[in-house]
Design an enzyme around this catalytic site. Structure first.
Site, mmCIF file in Angstrom:
data_model
loop_
_atom_site.group_PDB
_atom_site.id
_atom_site.type_symbol
_atom_site.label_atom_id
_atom_site.label_comp_id
_atom_site.label_asym_id
_atom_site.label_seq_id
_atom_site.Cartn_x
_atom_site.Cartn_y
_atom_site.Cartn_z
ATOM 1 N N ASP A 228 0.848 -1.193 0.000
ATOM 2 C CA ASP A 228 0.000 0.000 0.000
ATOM 3 C C ASP A 228 0.888 1.250 0.000
ATOM 4 O OD1 ASP A 228 -2.259 1.564 0.114
ATOM 5 O OD2 ASP A 228 -2.631 1.246 2.258
ATOM 6 N N GLN A 274 0.033 11.942 -4.953
ATOM 7 C CA GLN A 274 0.000 12.120 -3.502
ATOM 8 C C GLN A 274 1.341 11.769 -2.856
ATOM 9 O OE1 GLN A 274 -3.858 11.207 -1.425
ATOM 10 N NE2 GLN A 274 -4.292 10.077 -3.287
ATOM 11 N N ARG A 658 -9.088 16.449 0.197
ATOM 12 C CA ARG A 658 -9.630 16.049 1.508
ATOM 13 C C ARG A 658 -11.094 16.485 1.634
ATOM 14 N NH1 ARG A 658 -7.079 12.289 1.667
ATOM 15 N NH2 ARG A 658 -6.431 13.016 -0.385
#
Length: 790
Positions: A228, A274, A658
């Site tokens: 991950d 990200q 977000r």
């Protein structure tokens, strides 16, 4: 052939997935890259793939290695997998990189000269050991702090460089010193049968490289490896995975492929957009070059977002598209367009804070939004201070995530303790806090002797420390160190008595005590953050000094004894009236204490959340405010100088994504930096958002503080309405087509900052000036700034 029950189980597992998710979950053998955009359900895909491998018979539980970056993420993954498969995950390796390496080393550490009962040192343990090594190497810890050297050694280990390699690559005396301390530190670790956290990765890689049979054993054990947050991996982690699954290169996209045999059943989940932890050693090229490392890799893009409205996603897509070399993807949503982004231009940071808190109150009262549904994000912790003050004054309950509330931060408490000791020579608690901060070689035993002497002779701690040679049992080194400390404090008390404002006193305190020098010597990201927090505290003091509601107590009034130390250090029996300046310091300290005390209040109805965007990664909120959207603040000036603009843009992308329903972007025309008001430009990231996605409002300009309180000046964006589709750069050109022209190297003078030299000339009349007074470099709009040729 699968049984009817197994077929039904597989169908149920896949039924709730969209097509790309299903494709990733059912992938067979070979490398798999799952590009999971923000809010696209990556954890769902990862856990469903593990369950699919088990249900389809491709792997037994003991053959699955699933790696995450945090214990929390590992625990969540384990719970989800257990819910999917209907039983415990015994035998399955679902854990962090460090936990997996520790388990491997517990079984094979003897092959590296350790016993299997080795100790794992945390950061504090490592720091203590490192300090001993600094002493052995004769390194001055005031000049080269343990934190700075620890950071360098950690970076070396994550790059798989041992002490010998560091010495060979050293290009300066500092790097040679780090290599020597690294050698001593590693010798001590091995001598005590201990490893630090970085050693867990480093030594596991060494085990597999030095002992092919050990590598082969674990490579054959784990038939499927899943990772991950792959965009956050560093070189050591990349190499570890490579040794377990085969293939790849020595370094991503560098050199020829490595002839390591293996099953190559590696499934990685991540999002290059990200990747925001480059400062910790993360290498975004690991994910960007995955297809070059594994040419036969299957790539699945998860682009449907289940979190945010389309306007928010379209803004995120537009901004991130300006990064070069990213993997193309566009997030989309079935949740509708939603509200436009609300961009607000405010006069200064206080107006910005008032707007944010006022809007929070409106959302709570008029739109039935819960406090727990609101987050205020910012680039650095220092930006939280003004917002925290506004929330406290309006009695809106809040929490700071991933950091300490402003007035509880260690460096802020240290600075306030210095001022408290100047104001109150009897303040034993403040004395104990500051006498060895920064480190002056004054140990706890020496401090205890001074305290005992003060108590036994019934004098203030200041008086006792002023004559350290009279303290029984105090050694020569301690006498000298305490004497130097008190001499500095005497100078500062004289400054306070002379009429200096609190801001000037605080700045001088931080300089004369060596506090700023110690932080600057650390050369770490954390130390930089602490410096920025101290800048904010100076701003608090400067704002206090400028207030016109401060009336010193009448001479002789109760509480005016901040200056109650008579000439020569003798304390009178009754408090004597102090100079108004010290009375002002008393009032400042009182206000700070009251603000800090209100931090302890809690409310059962939830809390508004404040945090940096780094800490917000992986979280989501219905309403998000991103404050401080100014050039030099976000993107951060340091990142601009060091060529880190693309990571800053990724960080902005993370902040935007977000938000679920409402997103506010705010910036101030001017913001105080280390006590001085600095004129600001809106963030370049704002200009990258299509105007049709933005609802823009601008607070009327009341004047420009640099040229005096009555100065009238046009707004930075020329009255721009973003809804018109006009860019900010166009608006700057519109008010005055021929702004004052400056050339590179021009000597200039600024009304607030003094003399300087032009070091850069940019478009739209923006100049970069380095000022001789403080060495700072600032961007100014030549048309508006009170700057002229000298």
């Amino acid at each position: 052939m699968a049984s009817q029950a197994e077929t039904h189980r597989l169908q149920a597992l896949l039924s709730g997935l969209n097509e790309p998710q299903r494709e990733a979950v059912t992938h067979g053998e070979g490398p798999l890259l799952i590009l999971a955009g923000a809010g696209s359900g990556k954890t769902r895909v990862l856990t469903h793939r593990i369950a699919f491998l088990l249900f389809s018979g491709q792997a037994r539980p003991s053959q699955v290695l699933a790696i995450t970056f945090t214990n929390k993420a590992a625990s969540e993954m384990r719970s989800r997998v257990e819910a999917l498969i209907g039983r415990h995950t015994y035998g399955m390796w679902l854990m962090t990189f460090h936990a997996a390496c520790a388990r491997i080393l517990r079984a094979r550490a003897d092959m590296l000269g350790y016993t299997r009962r080795f100790t794992i040192y945390d950061q504090a343990d490592s720091r203590r050991l490192l300090k001993r090594c600094l002493d052995d190497a004769g390194v001055d810890p005031k000049r080269f702090t343990p934190a700075a050297i620890q950071s360098r050694i950690s970076a070396a280990k994550n790059a798989l460089l041992d002490a010998t390699a560091c010495r060979e690559q050293a290009g300066s005396p500092f790097e040679e010193m780090v290599a020597e301390v690294y050698r001593l530190y590693q010798r001590e670790l091995q001598g005590t049968n201990a490893m630090d956290f970085d050693d867990l990765l480093f030594n596991t890689v060494s085990l597999f490289e030095l002992h092919p049979q050990a590598r082969s054993d674990y490579a054959s054990t784990f038939g499927h490896v899943l990772v991950d947050e792959y965009q956050d991996t560093n070189h050591a982690q990349y190499r570890l995975l490579q040794l377990l699954i085969g293939g790849g290169r020595q370094r991503p996209a560098k050199g020829e492929p490595v002839a390591i045999p293996g099953h190559r059943n590696l499934a990685v989940v991540g999002d290059d957009s990200q990747s925001i932890y480059g400062f910790r050693g993360a290498d975004v090229s690991n994910i960007l070059d995955f297809e070059r490392d594994f040419p036969d890799a299957r790539v699945v893009k998860l682009e449907q977002n289940y979190r945010s409205t389309q306007n928010i996603l379209s803004a995120a897509n537009a901004v991130i598209s300006h990064n070069r070399g990213g993997i193309a993807k566009r997030l989309w949503s079935e949740l509708g367009d939603g509200s436009p982004l609300r961009l607000r231009c405010l006069e200064d940071e206080h107006a910005e804070a008032r707007f944010i808190v006022g809007e929070i109150e409106r959302l709570l009262q008029e739109e039935n939004v819960g406090r727990a549904e609101i987050a205020v994000l910012y680039r650095t912790n220092a930006l939280s201070r003004v917002i925290e003050d506004a929330l406290m004054r309006r009695e809106v309950a809040y929490q700071v995530i991933g950091g300490t509330k402003f007035y509880e931060r260690a460096e802020v408490k240290d600075a306030i303790a210095y001022l408290s000791f100047i104001a109150n020579p009897y303040d034993v608690v403040s004395f104990q806090r500051i006498v060895n901060s920064p480190r002056r070689g004054i140990g706890q035993t020496s401090v205890a002797k001074v305290l005992s002497h003060a108590a036994s002779t019934d004098v203030s701690i200041w008086k006792a420390a002023s004559v350290p040679q009279e303290v029984p049992g105090l050694g020569a080194a301690a006498i000298k160190a305490i004497g130097r400390f008190i001499a500095s404090m005497e100078e500062l008390r004289e400054l306070a008595s002379s009429g200096a404002g609190v801001a000037e006193l605080l700045q001088e305190t931080l300089q004369k005590t060596g506090y700023l020098d110690a932080l600057q010597a650390e050369r770490t990201i954390e130390a930089q953050g602490r410096l920025e927090n101290l800048e904010q505290l100076v701003d608090v003091a400067a704002e206090f000094d400028e207030r016109d509601d401060l009336t010193p107590p009448a001479e002789g009034a109760e509480g005016s004894g901040a200056g109650a130390v008579a000439e020569g250090g003798e304390e009178p029996v009754a408090p004597a009236p102090g100079p108004p300046q010290l009375a002002g310091l008393d009032l400042f300290l009182q206000e700070i204490a009251l603000l800090a005390d209100s931090d302890t209040r809690r409310d059962e109805d939830g809390l508004v959340t404040l945090m940096t965007i780094h800490n917000a990664k992986g979280l989501e909120y219905p309403v998000v405010f991103i404050a401080g959207c100014e050039e030099g603040v976000f993107p951060h000036a340091r990142a601009i100088d060091e060529g880190g603009l693309e990571e800053e843009r990724r960080l902005f992308y993370v902040g935007v994504t977000r938000a679920m329903r409402e997103l506010y972007l705010t910036y101030a025309r001017r913001r105080r930096l280390f006590g001085e008001p600095t004129y600001s430009l809106p963030s370049s990231f704002i200009e990258e958002i299509p105007s049709e996605l933005i609802d823009f409002e601008e607070e009327p300009q009341r004047g420009f503080g640099f040229a005096g309180p009555q100065a009238e000046i046009r707004p930075a964006l020329g009255g721009l309405s973003f809804g018109s589709g006009v860019r900010a750069t166009d608006a700057r050109k519109r008010p005055n087509p021929t702004p004052p022209s400056f050339r590179l190297g021009d000597d200039v003078v600024h009304a607030a900052f003094g003399e300087g030299v032009v070091t850069g000339v940019e478009q739209d009349g923006v100049i970069v000036v380095r000022f001789s007074g403080d060495g700072s470099e600032r961007k100014l709009i030549a048309e508006y700034a009170p700057v002229s040729r000298r």
